[in-house]
Design an enzyme around this catalytic site. Structure first.
Site, PDB file in Angstrom:
ATOM      1  N   GLN A 166     -56.405  75.123  56.164  1.00 31.61           N
ATOM      2  CA  GLN A 166     -55.376  76.155  56.037  1.00 31.61           C
ATOM      3  C   GLN A 166     -56.011  77.515  56.332  1.00 31.61           C
ATOM      4  OE1 GLN A 166     -53.658  77.870  52.394  1.00 31.61           O
ATOM      5  NE2 GLN A 166     -51.678  77.070  53.073  1.00 31.61           N
ATOM      6  N   TYR A 216     -48.708  86.407  51.441  1.00 24.74           N
ATOM      7  CA  TYR A 216     -49.900  86.850  52.160  1.00 24.74           C
ATOM      8  C   TYR A 216     -49.509  87.473  53.503  1.00 24.74           C
ATOM      9  CZ  TYR A 216     -52.067  84.330  48.353  1.00 24.74           C
ATOM     10  OH  TYR A 216     -52.424  83.913  47.096  1.00 24.74           O
ATOM     11  N   ARG A 241     -47.074  76.791  57.224  1.00 26.46           N
ATOM     12  CA  ARG A 241     -46.485  76.735  55.879  1.00 26.46           C
ATOM     13  C   ARG A 241     -45.681  77.995  55.596  1.00 26.46           C
ATOM     14  NH1 ARG A 241     -48.841  75.937  49.636  1.00 26.46           N
ATOM     15  NH2 ARG A 241     -47.565  74.081  49.296  1.00 26.46           N
ATOM     16  N   GLY A 264     -49.100  68.909  44.453  1.00 25.00           N
ATOM     17  CA  GLY A 264     -50.217  69.812  44.270  1.00 25.00           C
ATOM     18  C   GLY A 264     -51.033  69.530  43.033  1.00 25.00           C
ATOM     19  N   ARG A 265     -50.622  70.095  41.918  1.00 19.56           N
ATOM     20  CA  ARG A 265     -51.416  69.998  40.693  1.00 19.56           C
ATOM     21  C   ARG A 265     -51.729  68.565  40.262  1.00 19.56           C
ATOM     22  NH1 ARG A 265     -48.042  74.936  38.125  1.00 19.56           N
ATOM     23  NH2 ARG A 265     -46.611  74.112  39.679  1.00 19.56           N
TER      24      ARG A 265
END
Length: 365
Positions: free
Chosen positions: A100, A186, A233, A322-323
């Site tokens: 990424q 971002y 993404r 994810g987590r």
């Protein structure tokens, strides 16, 4: 348990063994100085190579793109060598891994970028946003971000070149492809979202103009490494790191159409995933599915059942967990056999060593 999640899928020239994605998660374990990927990161990713696709943690494309202490880069020879350890370990375990590529823009502090002022689409400070710096201890020291300076045309061209080179470096590092991080507030997102972009030139104002920077970055990377190795993404409905769009359905349906036109190999949508967050509108998901003809990935508050349902309904092709991957290196096997999931330790997510990174056991071990 159906086998929906365990059907193979073609991703460009790659065959994924299942529909389970390990999405990018910052862990801040890069070797210092130099922000270099290392052996313990190689172990961490290799342990999770049973995912159909791994997208490695956000990796800054340039020193000015770093938002947090101890995150890895992909611009120096030492960093490329470090990532080769990671990709080799994943491939040796039968996995597929994308890098990424990340530039945080305004979501940083001068202490993380050599004392410089951050850059962004506009000179707008992200309100109520903190990042962590290296304060001389192993614990991250959180500080407020600062006001960025507006990017000039020269800055824009330079950053596009940095993304292009980072894509080339990723392939040299052994990655199977790259994901452009255009989500979560971002730099790319700071151009896309209306409330973070007050430019009056061709990079601001209309949806087409606000998408122009992303278009030019993606075009540069496709030119360098091929569309079949480039994913993107997006996070249409989050307000992470202070970016908000006045009309996200319009903006992000247009983004999906643009990425379809550019023929990127996948579109990865990060849904809001805090506990009381609203769900992504079904009408929007259907619009994206109708608009984007490549591989779709959604990541958010999915469990095995909701992931299966999303694939069976045709809303997505792959699902990111994810987590759950933090404390369950063998997550696909646990899902397939309905084994209980372990809980991760929040205190060891960022910084430190192997503890809380690669010391979580597989089920029954």
């Amino acid at each position: 348990m159906k086998d929906t999640l365990f059907q193979p899928l073609q991703l460009g020239s790659l065959t994924l063994k299942n529909r389970i994605v390990m999405p990018p998660m910052t862990r801040s374990r890069a070797t210092q100085p130099g922000n270099v990927a290392n052996d313990m990161m190689a172990t961490y990713y290799a342990q999770r190579a049973s995912a159909g696709l791994i997208v490695a943690e956000g990796t800054q494309i340039h020193p000015q793109g770093q938002g947090y202490a101890w995150t890895p880069g992909i611009y120096s020879p030492e960093q490329i060598a470090g990532w080769k350890k990671v990709t080799s370990a994943v491939h040796d375990n039968g996995g597929v891994i994308f890098a990424q590529l990340w530039h945080v823009g305004r979501v940083t502090h001068p202490d993380n970028i050599g004392g410089e002022q951050p850059i962004s689409s506009s000179a707008i400070k992200a309100e109520n946003v903190k990042v962590f710096i290296d304060n001389g201890t192993q614990a991250p020291g959180f500080v407020d971000v600062v006001e960025p300076r507006v990017m000039t045309k020269s800055d824009i061209l330079n950053v596009i070149g940095q993304y292009r080179q980072a894509a080339v470096n990723a392939l040299e590092s052994g990655f199977d492809g790259i994901e452009l991080h255009a989500a979560n507030g971002y730099l790319i997102n700071q151009f896309i979202d209306s409330e973070a972009n007050n430019r009056t030139d061709e990079y601001g104002g209309s949806v087409k103009n606000r998408l122009r920077f992303m278009r030019e970055v993606v075009e540069a990377m496709i030119d360098a490494i091929g569309a079949e190795r480039v994913g993107v993404r997006l996070a249409p409905f989050t307000s992470l790191n202070g970016t908000v769009d006045a009309n996200p359905v319009e903006t992000y349906t247009a983004a999906a159409a643009l990425l379809n036109e550019l023929n990127v190999v996948y579109l990865h949508i990060a849904e809001v995933d805090w506990d009381d967050a609203p769900g992504t509108p079904v009408a929007f998901k259907q619009a994206v599915r109708d608009t984007f003809k490549g591989v779709l990935i959604y990541a958010g508050r999915y469990n095995a059942e909701s992931a299966e349902q999303a694939i069976e309904e045709g809303m997505t092709d792959l699902v990111g967990f994810g987590r759950p991957f933090v404390a369950n290196p063998d997550l696909p096997a646990r899902i397939q056999h309905q084994y209980p999931l372990a809980e991760h330790d929040h205190n060891t997510l960022f910084g430190g060593n192997e503890e809380g990174l690669n010391d979580y056991p597989e089920y029954g071990k």
